[in-house]
Scaffold this active site. Structure first.
Site, PDB file in Angstrom:
ATOM      1  N   HIS A 261      -1.059  -9.804  -0.691  1.00  0.00           N
ATOM      2  CA  HIS A 261      -1.637  -9.022  -1.788  1.00  0.00           C
ATOM      3  C   HIS A 261      -1.568  -9.825  -3.086  1.00  0.00           C
ATOM      4  O   HIS A 261      -0.800 -10.778  -3.211  1.00  0.00           O
ATOM      5  CB  HIS A 261      -0.872  -7.719  -1.972  1.00  0.00           C
ATOM      6  CG  HIS A 261      -0.973  -6.805  -0.793  1.00  0.00           C
ATOM      7  ND1 HIS A 261      -0.197  -5.688  -0.642  1.00  0.00           N
ATOM      8  CD2 HIS A 261      -1.771  -6.844   0.304  1.00  0.00           C
ATOM      9  CE1 HIS A 261      -0.503  -5.076   0.480  1.00  0.00           C
ATOM     10  NE2 HIS A 261      -1.448  -5.771   1.074  1.00  0.00           N
TER      11      HIS A 261
ATOM     12  N   SER B 126       0.810  -1.222   0.000  1.00  0.00           N
ATOM     13  CA  SER B 126       0.000   0.000   0.000  1.00  0.00           C
ATOM     14  C   SER B 126       0.840   1.267   0.000  1.00  0.00           C
ATOM     15  O   SER B 126       0.383   2.309  -0.484  1.00  0.00           O
ATOM     16  CB  SER B 126      -0.932   0.013   1.217  1.00  0.00           C
ATOM     17  OG  SER B 126      -1.869  -1.036   1.147  1.00  0.00           O
TER      18      SER B 126
END
Length: 504
Positions: free
Chosen positions: A467, A119
């Site tokens: 992810h 992120s």
């Protein structure tokens, strides 16, 4: 007459005279994003100017999450309505609020040194205009801790660019306000973990001289108009040797209140709900020592919902004196946290919460002057598979289609069995933990698949689900939204916003 019209336009338009000045403009991905933007400038509506920009990020909200969440949202509404939800046979026809925005693109999320991103690097691309390394915030790919000695060499983030032009600035998140995605709006950090002067930013790392992220937020030039989320422990001194909090003795909230004597700091929902969003003074609301709770677990007498936070921020920025527009980031950060647990229930419920927040925001803004972008920073290794029939509970077990795909052995309840005789839920993960705790609750795969505490099956067991590296979606409406088309680099999102605001 033409002169009068031109004068009126100039009075209401964003400041166009100040060109972008940022060290990120020398980066290859900045130049690539400029080229992608240039390819789209002949699209009808591409050069429409926006007064305001709202960037909404569903953290971890990949394509499979959007698909499953639209079904989850419809089925949840049907249950609340007693089993009927007119116009939706099984949920598959539903659209999340942001899916109704008119323009869209696919977004490539890789970091400069990683195929599958985090992120920090992805949010930095969206707010700085160039891609960077995994795990770093607001710094160029070749920069490290030594650059903290010469901070002018860091790229200029979105919030600073807006504030320098006299615009309003705000952040709303369900995570800590110092966490990777919101921090990319304003901070520079060689490590995303340097959120506060605490155990996560150790003595050896502090020798770099880099300020922690919380102190950067409080020292943000010109100040933020509104900051709402979690993370109070990053701003307050440690209460005892075992508790979370700063170990440098600083009370950043007290420092902020001294600098903003008319500003409002709130830490609980009732105090927040008593605030007037039309007030001209800044607001900081931190409703949890760390991240906010998942919506399904939250006490709404302590923590406001994401929709409440988002609508308050929009109203506040709309009433800001000066009429120079605003830039606002809204993050649904707990989608990502649900996925990291491999708990589809919470991930999808948080996506539905984001959908509701976007719906409320769209009621407040005018897409004639406000560019609204909804996207994700990255995806997750989250799958939806197995030929379940239409209307099957999205959290349920797979049942075979009569006479169609997915036939084979079933159990007594009619659920499909795999080759080892196990029932299979529709939703799964490529990796993730076998068991985790959320507060006092134990989450595992021993529960029914529709239980909020059920963990989906996974191919590989890991401490945390990871992810995914595939493209994510960008949904756009308002001036400049026509630029959202095709497949773009993530850094191009910044350039779409900058172009719409006239920041060339």
């Amino acid at each position: 007459m033409k002169k009068l019209v031109l004068a009126a336009l100039l009075l209401t338009a964003p400041a166009l005279a100040a060109p972008l000045k940022t060290t990120a403009s020398a980066e290859p991905t900045w130049k690539k994003s400029e080229a992608e933007l240039a390819e789209r400038l002949k699209t009808p509506g591409a050069n429409a100017r926006a007064k305001n920009v709202i960037l909404i990020v569903g953290d971890g909200m990949g394509i499979s999450t959007i698909t499953a969440a639209r079904i989850y949202e419809a089925q949840k509404k049907a249950r609340a309505a007693g089993g009927t939800y007119p116009g939706f046979e099984g949920g598959e026809e539903n659209l999340l609020s942001f899916e109704r925005l008119p323009n869209r693109a696919l977004v490539k999320t890789y970091n400069t040194n990683a195929q599958v991103p985090d992120s920090a690097g992805t949010a930095s691309a969206m707010t700085n205009g160039a891609k960077t390394r995994i795990g770093v915030l607001g710094i160029n790919p070749g920069q490290g801790p030594q650059t903290c000695a010469t901070p002018a060499e860091f790229p200029t983030p979105l919030a600073r660019l807006a504030r320098d032009r006299g615009m309003g600035v705000g952040i709303v998140t369900t995570t800590r306000v110092t966490h990777a995605t919101p921090a990319a709006m304003y901070a520079h950090a060689p490590s995303r973990d340097w959120e506060g002067a605490d155990r996560d930013y150790g003595a050896e790392a502090r020798k770099s001289g880099c300020p922690d992220i919380a102190s950067q937020l409080i020292a943000f030039p010109g100040g933020m108009d509104v900051v709402l989320g979690g993370g109070l422990s990053k701003f307050r001194p440690r209460a005892d040797e075992k508790g979370a909090g700063r170990d440098d003795g600083r009370d950043l909230i007290a420092e902020w209140q001294k600098a903003n004597p008319k500003g409002s700091f709130v830490a609980a929902a009732p105090e927040f709900r008593a605030l007037d969003p039309r007030s001209k003074t800044p607001v900081i609301g931190l409703f949890n020592a760390s991240h906010l709770d998942f919506a399904v677990d939250a006490d709404r007498q302590k923590e406001p919902s994401l929709a409440e936070l988002a609508t308050f921020a929009v109203r506040k920025l709309q009433s800001r004196p000066g009429n120079k527009g605003y830039v606002l980031m809204i993050e649904g950060g707990k989608i990502d946290h649900g996925h990291h647990l491999s708990n589809a229930y919470r991930a999808l419920d948080e996506t539905a919460e984001l959908s509701e927040a976007v719906a409320q925001v769209l009621k407040l803004v005018d897409l004639k002057d406000t560019l609204v972008l909804v996207t994700a920073d990255h995806s997750h290794v989250f799958t939806m598979a197995g030929y379940p029939p239409r209307g099957n509970d999205i959290l349920g077990l797979i049942r075979p289609l009569p006479g169609g795909e997915g036939g084979g052995k079933t159990d007594e309840a009619g659920n499909s069995l795999d080759q080892k005789g196990r029932t299979m839920p529709t939703l799964g993960y490529a990796n993730g933990p076998a068991e985790v705790r959320v507060g006092s609750r134990v989450l595992n795969s021993d529960k029914a698949s529709t239980d909020p505490d059920f963990l989906q099956p996974k191919t590989f067991q890991t401490a945390s689900e990871s992810h995914g590296g595939e493209d994510v979606a960008l949904f756009a409406g308002g001036p400049g939204s026509a630029l959202a088309s095709g497949t773009i680099e993530q850094s191009t999102i910044f350039h779409i916003m900058a172009h719409a605001l006239g920041w060339e």
